[in-house]
Design a protein around this motif. Structure first.
Motif, mmCIF file in Angstrom:
data_model
loop_
_atom_site.group_PDB
_atom_site.id
_atom_site.type_symbol
_atom_site.label_atom_id
_atom_site.label_comp_id
_atom_site.label_asym_id
_atom_site.label_seq_id
_atom_site.Cartn_x
_atom_site.Cartn_y
_atom_site.Cartn_z
ATOM 1 N N THR A 188 7.518 -11.867 -7.387
ATOM 2 C CA THR A 188 6.914 -11.979 -8.576
ATOM 3 C C THR A 188 6.515 -10.567 -9.052
ATOM 4 O OG1 THR A 188 5.047 -12.875 -10.042
ATOM 5 C CG2 THR A 188 4.585 -12.583 -7.535
ATOM 6 N N MET A 189 6.640 -10.363 -10.452
ATOM 7 C CA MET A 189 6.111 -8.988 -10.927
ATOM 8 C C MET A 189 5.563 -9.412 -12.226
ATOM 9 S SD MET A 189 9.516 -6.689 -11.309
ATOM 10 C CE MET A 189 10.588 -7.265 -12.766
ATOM 11 N N THR A 190 4.540 -8.760 -12.731
ATOM 12 C CA THR A 190 3.763 -8.980 -13.857
ATOM 13 C C THR A 190 3.698 -7.786 -14.517
ATOM 14 O OG1 THR A 190 2.587 -10.912 -13.138
ATOM 15 C CG2 THR A 190 1.648 -9.891 -14.886
ATOM 16 N N SER A 191 3.868 -7.815 -15.740
ATOM 17 C CA SER A 191 3.966 -6.610 -16.850
ATOM 18 C C SER A 191 2.316 -6.332 -17.056
ATOM 19 C CB SER A 191 4.528 -6.982 -18.289
ATOM 20 O OG SER A 191 3.559 -7.563 -18.921
ATOM 21 N N LYS A 192 2.248 -4.898 -17.612
ATOM 22 C CA LYS A 192 0.895 -4.272 -17.851
ATOM 23 C C LYS A 192 0.679 -5.342 -19.153
ATOM 24 C CE LYS A 192 3.230 -1.032 -21.087
ATOM 25 N NZ LYS A 192 3.361 0.501 -21.292
ATOM 26 N N ALA A 221 0.869 -1.348 0.022
ATOM 27 C CA ALA A 221 0.020 0.104 -0.030
ATOM 28 C C ALA A 221 0.773 1.411 0.034
ATOM 29 C CB ALA A 221 -0.846 0.043 1.185
ATOM 30 N N SER A 222 1.913 1.219 0.474
ATOM 31 C CA SER A 222 2.827 2.266 0.627
ATOM 32 C C SER A 222 3.998 2.487 -0.463
ATOM 33 C CB SER A 222 3.640 2.379 2.095
ATOM 34 O OG SER A 222 4.382 1.243 2.084
ATOM 35 N N GLY A 223 3.785 1.399 -1.279
ATOM 36 C CA GLY A 223 4.933 1.349 -2.452
ATOM 37 C C GLY A 223 4.571 2.122 -3.699
ATOM 38 N N THR A 224 5.196 2.131 -4.639
ATOM 39 C CA THR A 224 4.923 2.806 -5.802
ATOM 40 C C THR A 224 5.556 2.157 -7.067
ATOM 41 O OG1 THR A 224 6.952 4.372 -5.773
ATOM 42 C CG2 THR A 224 4.883 5.273 -5.145
ATOM 43 N N PRO A 225 4.982 0.878 -7.475
ATOM 44 C CA PRO A 225 5.204 0.255 -8.527
ATOM 45 C C PRO A 225 5.322 1.079 -9.862
ATOM 46 C CG PRO A 225 3.107 -0.325 -8.236
ATOM 47 C CD PRO A 225 3.546 0.412 -6.986
ATOM 48 N N VAL A 226 6.314 0.612 -10.774
ATOM 49 C CA VAL A 226 6.397 1.253 -11.991
ATOM 50 C C VAL A 226 5.258 0.682 -12.770
ATOM 51 C CG1 VAL A 226 8.941 1.433 -12.067
ATOM 52 C CG2 VAL A 226 8.136 -0.648 -12.817
ATOM 53 N N ALA A 227 4.804 1.811 -13.906
ATOM 54 C CA ALA A 227 3.587 1.573 -14.687
ATOM 55 C C ALA A 227 3.897 0.148 -15.652
ATOM 56 C CB ALA A 227 3.383 2.451 -15.638
ATOM 57 N N ASN A 228 5.011 0.012 -16.024
ATOM 58 C CA ASN A 228 5.205 -0.999 -16.945
ATOM 59 C C ASN A 228 4.901 -2.558 -16.060
ATOM 60 O OD1 ASN A 228 6.243 0.042 -19.391
ATOM 61 N ND2 ASN A 228 8.204 0.367 -18.797
#
Length: 263
Positions: free
Chosen positions: A85-89, A54-61
Motif C-alpha cells: 500500500t502507498m498513500t499520497s501526500k 527505515a533504510s528506504g527513501t520513498p518519493v515525496a509524492n
C-alpha cells in the motif's frame, strides 16, 4: 437529459483537451532507485528493501506506505505474504467541482486477471481490474471520483497478498465537468441497433452494425475505451466502473452515438 446527450455528442468530435483542469500530483517513480532493481519484467526482480522501511527513501509524492519496492522505474506493491500500500501526500481535490480523474499504468505478477484498489479520502473505494503481467507491457487505466475534498489523500493498495502489482505514471487531477476546448461541433446521431444492449450487465457492449472508430467516453468526457467492431461484435468493458457512458462511432460514414449504463 437532452443537454447531457448534446454535450457528449460534441465530445465525440472535440479535440479532447480540457480547458480547465488542475494537476494535483504526477509521479513516474524515477526516484525509486534503491537496490538492484533494473527491470519490472521478472529478469531482475525487486530486492527485499521496502522503500518505506527505515533504510528506504520513498518519493515525496507518496509519503507513506508499506511493502513497496523499486522495480526498473516502477513501484512494485506487495509480496507473496503481505499487502502493498502507498498513500499520497495531502492533496486539494476540491478544485474544478471536485471531479477527480486518476490515471496510471499497471501490471501484475503472474496471476491474471488481477485487481488493485484505489482509495480517495471520504469517497467510496474503487477496484480496478487489469490483465497485464510483469513479463509484458503495463495497461493504462483511468478512474473517476466525484465529491473530491481539500486535505485528501489517494491510496493504491493490493487487495490480497497474492496479487502483487507494478505501478507507474500516476497522474491525479481535478477536471471541470464539461469544460472542453471544442474545435468542431457536429452532433452524432443515434441509429437503431447501433448499441444493442444500452443496459450493460455482462461487461460486454454488443453492436448491431459494423462500426469504425468506437470510442467510449466517461462522464468527464475522457476516452476510456477504443475499438472497431463487426456486426454483432462485442467490446469488453470489464475494467470500467459502474455508471453512465457515451459510446460513439462511425456507421456507413455516419457519426453515431448512444448513451449506455453499465451495471
Amino acid at each position: 437529459m437532452k443537454k447531457l446527450y448534446s454535450f457528449f455528442a460534441t465530445v465525440a468530435v472535440a479535440s479532447g483537451i480540457y480547458a480547465q483542469q488542475t494537476i494535483a500530483l504526477s509521479e513516474d517513480f524515477a526516484a525509486y532507485t534503491l537496490g538492484g532493481n533494473t527491470a519490472s519484467t521478472g529478469a531482475n526482480a525487486p530486492d527485499s528493501k521496502d522503500v518505506y522501511s527505515a533504510s528506504g527513501t520513498p518519493v515525496a509524492n507518496f509519503s507513506t506506505g508499506a511493502k513497496v519496492y523499486s522495480a526498473g522505474g516502477m513501484a512494485k506493491l506487495g509480496t507473496g505474504s503481505a499487502i502493498g500500500t502507498m498513500t499520497s501526500k495531502t492533496l486539494d481535490l476540491s478544485t474544478d467541482g471536485g471531479n477527480v480523474v486518476i490515471t496510471f499504468d499497471v501490471k501484475g505478477w503472474t496471476a491474471t486477471p488481477s485487481t488493485i484498489i484505489v482509495k480517495v479520502t471520504n469517497l467510496a473505494d474503487q477496484t480496478v481490474s487489469y490483465s497485464a503481467v510483469m513479463s509484458g507491457t503495463a495497461e493504462s487505466k483511468t478512474v473517476t471520483f466525484t465529491g473530491g475534498q481539500a486535505n485528501s489523500t489517494v491510496t493504491f493498495e493490493t487487495p490480497t497478498t497474492s496479487l502483487r502489482a507494478y505501478l507507474d505514471n500516476i497522474v491525479i487531477k481535478t477536471v471541470a465537468n464539461g469544460s472542453l476546448a471544442v474545435t468542431e461541433i457536429n452532433k452524432g446521431k443515434s441509429i437503431a441497433n447501433f448499441v444493442k444492449n444500452t443496459f450493460v450487465k455482462n461487461n460486454e457492449i454488443t453492436f448491431g452494425a459494423d462500426v469504425k472508430d468506437v470510442k467510449v467516453f466517461n462522464m468527464f468526457g475522457q476516452i476510456v475505451k477504443e475499438a472497431s467492431v463487426k456486426q454483432n461484435g462485442t467490446v469488453n468493458v470489464a475494467e470500467l466502473t459502474k455508471g453512465n457512458y457515451i459510446v460513439t462511432g462511425t456507421v456507413n460514414n455516419q457519426a453515431v452515438s448512444q448513451k449506455i449504463l453499465k451495471d
